[in-house]
Design an enzyme around this catalytic site. Structure first.
Site, mmCIF file in Angstrom:
data_model
loop_
_atom_site.group_PDB
_atom_site.id
_atom_site.type_symbol
_atom_site.label_atom_id
_atom_site.label_comp_id
_atom_site.label_asym_id
_atom_site.label_seq_id
_atom_site.Cartn_x
_atom_site.Cartn_y
_atom_site.Cartn_z
ATOM 1 N N ILE A 1 0.831 -1.210 0.000
ATOM 2 C CA ILE A 1 0.000 0.000 0.000
ATOM 3 C C ILE A 1 0.869 1.265 0.000
ATOM 4 O O ILE A 1 0.581 2.233 -0.705
ATOM 5 C CB ILE A 1 -0.948 -0.039 1.222
ATOM 6 C CG1 ILE A 1 -1.932 -1.215 1.080
ATOM 7 C CG2 ILE A 1 -1.684 1.273 1.399
ATOM 8 C CD1 ILE A 1 -2.739 -1.531 2.339
ATOM 9 N N ASP B 1 13.850 3.245 10.321
ATOM 10 C CA ASP B 1 13.030 2.184 10.915
ATOM 11 C C ASP B 1 12.061 2.891 11.861
ATOM 12 O O ASP B 1 12.490 3.620 12.765
ATOM 13 C CB ASP B 1 13.955 1.216 11.679
ATOM 14 C CG ASP B 1 13.178 0.060 12.292
ATOM 15 O OD1 ASP B 1 12.062 0.283 12.800
ATOM 16 O OD2 ASP B 1 13.709 -1.060 12.286
ATOM 17 N N ASN C 1 2.228 4.479 7.247
ATOM 18 C CA ASN C 1 1.678 3.237 6.697
ATOM 19 C C ASN C 1 2.472 1.999 7.115
ATOM 20 O O ASN C 1 1.939 0.887 7.123
ATOM 21 C CB ASN C 1 1.656 3.386 5.162
ATOM 22 C CG ASN C 1 1.561 2.074 4.440
ATOM 23 O OD1 ASN C 1 0.490 1.515 4.283
ATOM 24 N ND2 ASN C 1 2.711 1.552 4.011
ATOM 25 N N SER D 1 -6.551 -0.402 10.892
ATOM 26 C CA SER D 1 -7.306 -1.555 10.370
ATOM 27 C C SER D 1 -8.609 -1.703 11.137
ATOM 28 O O SER D 1 -8.664 -1.439 12.338
ATOM 29 C CB SER D 1 -6.469 -2.826 10.547
ATOM 30 O OG SER D 1 -7.251 -3.948 10.201
ATOM 31 N N TYR E 1 -2.137 -8.415 16.583
ATOM 32 C CA TYR E 1 -2.221 -7.342 15.582
ATOM 33 C C TYR E 1 -3.410 -6.422 15.901
ATOM 34 O O TYR E 1 -3.295 -5.201 15.891
ATOM 35 C CB TYR E 1 -2.366 -7.985 14.209
ATOM 36 C CG TYR E 1 -2.600 -7.048 13.054
ATOM 37 C CD1 TYR E 1 -1.570 -6.265 12.556
ATOM 38 C CD2 TYR E 1 -3.854 -6.979 12.428
ATOM 39 C CE1 TYR E 1 -1.778 -5.428 11.462
ATOM 40 C CE2 TYR E 1 -4.066 -6.148 11.344
ATOM 41 C CZ TYR E 1 -3.029 -5.372 10.860
ATOM 42 O OH TYR E 1 -3.246 -4.544 9.788
ATOM 43 N N LYS F 1 -3.507 -2.393 16.662
ATOM 44 C CA LYS F 1 -4.205 -1.403 15.830
ATOM 45 C C LYS F 1 -5.270 -0.664 16.655
ATOM 46 O O LYS F 1 -5.540 0.513 16.399
ATOM 47 C CB LYS F 1 -4.820 -2.073 14.596
ATOM 48 C CG LYS F 1 -3.790 -2.539 13.560
ATOM 49 C CD LYS F 1 -3.028 -1.392 12.893
ATOM 50 C CE LYS F 1 -2.226 -1.852 11.677
ATOM 51 N NZ LYS F 1 -1.438 -0.797 11.026
ATOM 52 N N VAL G 1 -6.910 -5.567 1.262
ATOM 53 C CA VAL G 1 -6.190 -5.180 0.039
ATOM 54 C C VAL G 1 -5.261 -6.301 -0.412
ATOM 55 O O VAL G 1 -4.472 -6.819 0.387
ATOM 56 C CB VAL G 1 -5.353 -3.892 0.289
ATOM 57 C CG1 VAL G 1 -4.779 -3.393 -1.031
ATOM 58 C CG2 VAL G 1 -6.180 -2.820 0.963
ATOM 59 N N THR H 1 -2.040 -7.187 -1.910
ATOM 60 C CA THR H 1 -0.747 -6.533 -2.193
ATOM 61 C C THR H 1 0.254 -7.543 -2.766
ATOM 62 O O THR H 1 1.452 -7.257 -2.807
ATOM 63 C CB THR H 1 -0.157 -5.923 -0.899
ATOM 64 O OG1 THR H 1 -0.037 -6.975 0.066
ATOM 65 C CG2 THR H 1 -1.022 -4.820 -0.346
#
Ligand SMILES: NC(=O)c1ccc[n+]([C@@H]2O[C@H](COP(=O)([O-])OP(=O)(O)OC[C@H]3O[C@@H](n4cnc5c(N)ncnc54)[C@H](OP(=O)(O)O)[C@@H]3O)[C@@H](O)[C@H]2O)c1
Length: 271
Positions: free
Chosen positions: A13, A57, A85, A145, A164, A168, A197, A199
């Site tokens: 993305i 980073d 992102n 997300s 995760y 988020k 998405v 990718t």
């Protein structure tokens, strides 16, 4: 010139944000990557005069400070938009409650995802705030997300990728806190979900066909997610469509939206 910095721009993305933003020659577009030499897909567009690459980073205070110095040298010390992102899911991250999971692996995954997806946003935002304060747009976009949305999780009952999701959810809260703290300076801070998405075109080795078992598992997950949006066509978005939609949201949001989590559709239709 309008300046944009996009983190995690080596592929996926983030790369597509760079591609679409660089189509307007009035934009100065800066791609932040961990390793420029290894960013093979990005190298296809770095010849464009309005595309610049800086390394850093997002989990490192030191390298993000250096990245801000590099951006200062490009823009003269200002930045209009930052699109944070860089991120993703670390580990196998399947369940919180499964007694067969090694507890120390679960804890490592919680910490790793929290560092990559939440703590990084504070490190990155603070490194670039002096430049953003001198910018015209004052927009800070944190790519999040629906997996971190409490209501999406409640409606769908989705169990997977909990570490995760926790990270988020924290990122969404970080967006709200920055929005509150920076409101008086006319900043707009948005948590933005890109949708589901595909990718794979910018991931080496991920073009192989999934097995029948994988397809069945994905279909079951899609049915669960569709509880939040029954008319969803059960297909991932192309990376091009997702980014085009996200850019519309980014340009249209204003102070009344600051602190929200919105989807690529500019609302809470996540899929
Ligand atoms: N794809 C989806 O369906 C989807 C759905 C919801 C949310 N998102 C979110 O959208 C964002 C982009 O996702 P994607 O699918 O494009 O992911 P991706 O293809 O895996 O790309 C992740 C990017 O983040 C970079 N990155 C990872 N760790 C980093 C670090 N410590 N410092 C700097 N850069 C780092 C990677 O750089 P390297 O090349 O160096 O590894 C890469 O450029 C993520 O925040 C993800 O959580 C994606």
């Amino acid at each position: 010139m309008t300046s944009y910095l996009v983190t995690g721009a080596s592929r996926g993305i983030g790369l597509e944000f760079i591609r679409q933003l660089s189509e307007d020659s009035k934009n100065t577009v800066i791609a932040l990557v961990r390793n420029a030499a290894k960013s093979v897909y990005l190298q296809e567009i770095t010849h464009l005069p309005n595309v610049h690459v800086v390394e850093g980073d997002v989990t490192s205070i030191e390298t993000m400070k250096k990245a801000a110095e590099s951006v200062t040298a490009i823009t003269g010390g200002t930045l209009d938009y930052i699109i944070e992102n860089a991120g993703g899911d670390i580990g196998t991250d399947t369940s919180l409650a499964n007694p067969n999971r090694d507890p120390s692996t679960l804890v490592e995954e919680l910490k790793g995802n929290f560092e990559l997806n939440a703590v990084s946003a504070v490190i990155t935002t603070n490194a670039f705030l002096p430049l953003l304060r001198k910018g015209k747009a004052k927009k800070i976009i944190l790519i999040s997300s629906a997996i971190g949305d409490l209501e999406f999780t409640r409606i769908t009952g989705f169990v997977g990728i909990p570490a995760y999701g926790v990270s988020k959810a924290a990122l969404n809260y970080i967006a709200q806190k920055y929005a509150a703290e920076l409101a008086a300076e006319d900043f707009v801070v948005l948590a933005l979900s890109p949708g589901l998405v595909d990718t794979s075109s910018t991931k080496e080795g991920e073009q192989t066909q999934p097995s029948e078992e994988d397809i069945k598992k994905m279909q079951a997950i899609f049915e669960q997610w569709a509880k939040s949006q029954p008319d969803w066509d059960r297909k991932p978005l192309t990376v091009q469509d997702s980014v085009t939609k996200q850019l519309k949201v980014i340009s249209s949001v204003g102070p009344k939206d600051s602190g929200k989590l919105l989807s690529q559709n500019g609302n809470t239709a996540w899929l």
